[in-house]
Design a protein around this motif. Sequence first.
Motif, PDB file in Angstrom:
ATOM      1  N   TRP B 126       0.846  -1.192   0.000  1.00 22.51           N
ATOM      2  CA  TRP B 126       0.000   0.000   0.000  1.00 22.51           C
ATOM      3  C   TRP B 126       0.881   1.240   0.000  1.00 22.51           C
ATOM      4  O   TRP B 126       2.064   1.185   0.354  1.00 22.51           O
ATOM      5  CB  TRP B 126      -0.952   0.016   1.210  1.00 22.51           C
ATOM      6  CG  TRP B 126      -0.261  -0.109   2.540  1.00 22.51           C
ATOM      7  CD1 TRP B 126      -0.086  -1.248   3.266  1.00 22.51           C
ATOM      8  CD2 TRP B 126       0.374   0.946   3.287  1.00 22.51           C
ATOM      9  NE1 TRP B 126       0.620  -0.989   4.421  1.00 22.51           N
ATOM     10  CE2 TRP B 126       0.900   0.354   4.462  1.00 22.51           C
ATOM     11  CE3 TRP B 126       0.552   2.312   3.089  1.00 22.51           C
ATOM     12  CZ2 TRP B 126       1.604   1.099   5.429  1.00 22.51           C
ATOM     13  CZ3 TRP B 126       1.242   3.056   4.050  1.00 22.51           C
ATOM     14  CH2 TRP B 126       1.759   2.449   5.200  1.00 22.51           C
ATOM     15  N   GLY B 127       0.316   2.350  -0.437  1.00 23.83           N
ATOM     16  CA  GLY B 127       1.054   3.613  -0.438  1.00 23.83           C
ATOM     17  C   GLY B 127       0.121   4.756  -0.096  1.00 23.83           C
ATOM     18  O   GLY B 127      -1.034   4.773  -0.527  1.00 23.83           O
ATOM     19  N   LEU B 128       0.610   5.684   0.712  1.00 24.13           N
ATOM     20  CA  LEU B 128      -0.160   6.876   1.080  1.00 24.13           C
ATOM     21  C   LEU B 128       0.779   8.072   0.999  1.00 24.13           C
ATOM     22  O   LEU B 128       1.981   7.938   1.241  1.00 24.13           O
ATOM     23  CB  LEU B 128      -0.688   6.764   2.517  1.00 24.13           C
ATOM     24  CG  LEU B 128      -1.821   5.771   2.795  1.00 24.13           C
ATOM     25  CD1 LEU B 128      -2.020   5.601   4.299  1.00 24.13           C
ATOM     26  CD2 LEU B 128      -3.118   6.239   2.131  1.00 24.13           C
ATOM     27  N   THR B 129       0.248   9.250   0.633  1.00 26.80           N
ATOM     28  CA  THR B 129       1.107  10.442   0.653  1.00 26.80           C
ATOM     29  C   THR B 129       0.528  11.465   1.617  1.00 26.80           C
ATOM     30  O   THR B 129      -0.690  11.614   1.746  1.00 26.80           O
ATOM     31  CB  THR B 129       1.256  11.079  -0.741  1.00 26.80           C
ATOM     32  OG1 THR B 129      -0.041  11.301  -1.294  1.00 26.80           O
ATOM     33  CG2 THR B 129       2.046  10.195  -1.669  1.00 26.80           C
ATOM     34  N   GLU B 130       1.464  12.134   2.311  1.00 27.62           N
ATOM     35  CA  GLU B 130       1.092  13.211   3.219  1.00 27.62           C
ATOM     36  C   GLU B 130       1.945  14.380   2.773  1.00 27.62           C
ATOM     37  O   GLU B 130       3.155  14.398   3.005  1.00 27.62           O
ATOM     38  CB  GLU B 130       1.391  12.798   4.658  1.00 27.62           C
ATOM     39  CG  GLU B 130       0.500  13.493   5.644  1.00 27.62           C
ATOM     40  CD  GLU B 130       0.279  12.679   6.923  1.00 27.62           C
ATOM     41  OE1 GLU B 130       0.950  11.636   7.090  1.00 27.62           O
ATOM     42  OE2 GLU B 130      -0.569  13.092   7.735  1.00 27.62           O
ATOM     43  N   GLY B 131       1.315  15.358   2.101  1.00 29.43           N
ATOM     44  CA  GLY B 131       2.094  16.427   1.492  1.00 29.43           C
ATOM     45  C   GLY B 131       2.984  15.818   0.424  1.00 29.43           C
ATOM     46  O   GLY B 131       2.519  15.082  -0.454  1.00 29.43           O
ATOM     47  N   ALA B 132       4.302  16.061   0.495  1.00 33.80           N
ATOM     48  CA  ALA B 132       5.209  15.537  -0.528  1.00 33.80           C
ATOM     49  C   ALA B 132       5.768  14.183  -0.121  1.00 33.80           C
ATOM     50  O   ALA B 132       6.520  13.557  -0.867  1.00 33.80           O
ATOM     51  CB  ALA B 132       6.347  16.521  -0.767  1.00 33.80           C
ATOM     52  N   ARG B 133       5.408  13.722   1.086  1.00 34.87           N
ATOM     53  CA  ARG B 133       6.037  12.528   1.620  1.00 34.87           C
ATOM     54  C   ARG B 133       5.193  11.290   1.345  1.00 34.87           C
ATOM     55  O   ARG B 133       4.023  11.236   1.688  1.00 34.87           O
ATOM     56  CB  ARG B 133       6.244  12.703   3.133  1.00 34.87           C
ATOM     57  CG  ARG B 133       7.237  11.716   3.703  1.00 34.87           C
ATOM     58  CD  ARG B 133       7.772  12.164   5.056  1.00 34.87           C
ATOM     59  NE  ARG B 133       8.005  10.989   5.875  1.00 34.87           N
ATOM     60  CZ  ARG B 133       7.114  10.474   6.712  1.00 34.87           C
ATOM     61  NH1 ARG B 133       5.949  11.054   6.879  1.00 34.87           N
ATOM     62  NH2 ARG B 133       7.398   9.370   7.390  1.00 34.87           N
ATOM     63  N   LYS B 134       5.820  10.300   0.727  1.00 37.06           N
ATOM     64  CA  LYS B 134       5.112   9.068   0.417  1.00 37.06           C
ATOM     65  C   LYS B 134       5.517   7.973   1.394  1.00 37.06           C
ATOM     66  O   LYS B 134       6.701   7.737   1.624  1.00 37.06           O
ATOM     67  CB  LYS B 134       5.430   8.628  -1.018  1.00 37.06           C
ATOM     68  CG  LYS B 134       4.727   7.345  -1.423  1.00 37.06           C
ATOM     69  CD  LYS B 134       4.541   7.201  -2.934  1.00 37.06           C
ATOM     70  CE  LYS B 134       3.606   6.046  -3.244  1.00 37.06           C
ATOM     71  NZ  LYS B 134       3.189   5.998  -4.635  1.00 37.06           N
ATOM     72  N   THR B 135       4.548   7.309   1.967  1.00 29.70           N
ATOM     73  CA  THR B 135       4.819   6.169   2.845  1.00 29.70           C
ATOM     74  C   THR B 135       4.280   4.919   2.163  1.00 29.70           C
ATOM     75  O   THR B 135       3.175   4.937   1.618  1.00 29.70           O
ATOM     76  CB  THR B 135       4.085   6.333   4.196  1.00 29.70           C
ATOM     77  OG1 THR B 135       4.316   7.648   4.676  1.00 29.70           O
ATOM     78  CG2 THR B 135       4.581   5.319   5.203  1.00 29.70           C
ATOM     79  N   THR B 136       5.068   3.855   2.163  1.00 27.63           N
ATOM     80  CA  THR B 136       4.566   2.599   1.619  1.00 27.63           C
ATOM     81  C   THR B 136       4.757   1.506   2.656  1.00 27.63           C
ATOM     82  O   THR B 136       5.564   1.645   3.581  1.00 27.63           O
ATOM     83  CB  THR B 136       5.296   2.180   0.331  1.00 27.63           C
ATOM     84  OG1 THR B 136       6.678   1.973   0.638  1.00 27.63           O
ATOM     85  CG2 THR B 136       5.167   3.223  -0.761  1.00 27.63           C
TER      86      THR B 136
END
Lengths: 354, 354
Positions: B126-136
């Motif tokens: 899965w992947g989510l972005t918060e502002g410019a930051r992507k977390t997978t």
Amino acid sequence: MRFVHDNLPQRVCFGSGEAAASLQREIANLNTSRVMVIAAEAEKDLAEGITKSLPIAIWHDDVVMHVPVPVAEHAREAAATANADVLVSVGGGSTTGLAKAVAMTTGLPVVAVPTTYAGSEATPVWGLTEGARKTTGIDPVVLPKVIVYDAALTLSLPVPMSVASGLNALAHCVDSMWAPNADPINAAFAAEGIRSLAEGLPRVVADPFDLDGREHALYAAYLSATAFASAGSGLHHKICHVLGGAYNLPHAQTHAVVLPYVLAFNAPAAPEAERRMAQAFGASRAIDGLQDLRRELDAPRALADYGFTEDAIPAAAEAILPAVPPTNPRPVTGQDLRRLLRAAWSGADPREKS
Amino acid sequence: MRFVHDNLPQRVCFGSGEAAASLQREIANLNTSRVMVIAAEAEKDLAEGITKSLPIAIWHDDVVMHVPVPVAEHAREAAATANADVLVSVGGGSTTGLAKAVAMTTGLPVVAVPTTYAGSEATPVWGLTEGARKTTGIDPVVLPKVIVYDAALTLSLPVPMSVASGLNALAHCVDSMWAPNADPINAAFAAEGIRSLAEGLPRVVADPFDLDGREHALYAAYLSATAFASAGSGLHHKICHVLGGAYNLPHAQTHAVVLPYVLAFNAPAAPEAERRMAQAFGASRAIDGLQDLRRELDAPRALADYGFTEDAIPAAAEAILPAVPPTNPRPVTGQDLRRLLRAAWSGADPREKS
């Protein structure tokens, strides 16, 4: 391209000499602490060597071919009495089969350590026998959660048994190409299995202690079982099932003899399968690749050598005909089957038109 | 041969023009009756056409690239309000990604209907972005229970996007050959994916409505994602990740340009991978097969065309070096990376020694 393919959840741990370490890690991963080890007397030393670090609750060695119901019951009672929470099977198809029979009624997870190329560890198929009657079925609960493949454990498998078991795996691969649920994913596994068997088996025959050859054969056993369990029985297995049941012919030898005749019959009508198999064999035609391999392995040649008689051919063809999968790439008549059986009976070159 | 391979449970339904029928069957199989359809506005007509017979509880079209957290929250609330018991996503990677984000917190099963070759539907990533930051991250619960592949739904995917998406899938296949968790099973899937892309993509370019070409590309997307999710990121993806992040280069084009240079660099040190890829491409060398395919597809040629500048090479090489997988088949120095990036920047023939 039209198919439905079910990927089944399973962890495959492959590494020569690593069975003990893998088992310890996987039993811990499963959060289990009361192991029932299922291993026949013949595999006892081998099983002891790789289960030393496990929290063993009970050893069980009452393993019988084809898993008779009373043998399954005995194992289920033993598991309950010992309050086992995981089953570790070490052995060939009958041992894995017994663990599956226990899993079927108890829901206990199975960790399978195969010592032959039977492939049962990679399928959700169970089998039980009651007298002469064999019942089989499919249940996701019997699929081992983990397989631990350690080719070092197969070094003592005698060459003739290795060849028979390997050719049985090869038949799974070939038949997967045109079985009722054949699909491109199964075909990819089957082609990889053919490639790996064609590489490994000659090395095992040349030197039974060739670990790399053993690894190729064991890896192929996994692939062949995965492909076959998904694709189902094709023409080859329908023929062998009838021959094995009605004429009491030996399982592995029957498969080894019949396979080239089915391949020669079907391949011209299945160009994509033919292309893939030829490539996997590294031959210009699949049948050439198979025959070269069979020659190298000194494989069984004719059904006549195993007690099948010429006068049994018409009745055998009759019995096989209704079992022919309607999806077979080439229509099959009674005459086709009689010709095929006659050639297999005599050991004629499958490339010759009869 | 030494590996641990996890097979993940998933049903793959493949059939052109069969999405509506497959969805109806699979939603019933899952014993679900309150469907949340997730589809972007652009895919609305397409999604409506295939979900007509479903028990729909809610439509959701707030889909945004890279799944921003507020967008995920919105979808989760919508699912809760509607009391949905299954998610059906129809669209590309962002749509599948949104369904995964909902599954992550709700545990709802996902049935994915992909309309591009992104491949997200076949992975537990899965992947989510918060502002410019992507977390997978990886979570088995987000893996779609069922994939419905219907190549007819991809006919309207424009050729340039098809090529870019297809070459991205090809990069997954090639990199799977030497990624940290590379294993023979991944390699078999990757080789099959290369074969299928090399067959399908030229046909899609020649005629976007060539359904057979589309099927090959879509099937390959599945294979490439399966292989890549299991094998992990190899050298190619580490390079592209740095280039994409620090220099704002377009994703698909960067992959398309860089791939041949990584292949030319690694292949001589990975003979088995080279042999398999060459065979899959149907070429004498893998790099020849890739370059022929790229020419046929009129693929992106040089990083310079996308705004990457020569003076950025040293810093980019510095940034990539620590990310190089220690398991790469060939050791990688800063100088190697500078050479590789210079060649990719200028679009030099990857087969020339620089």
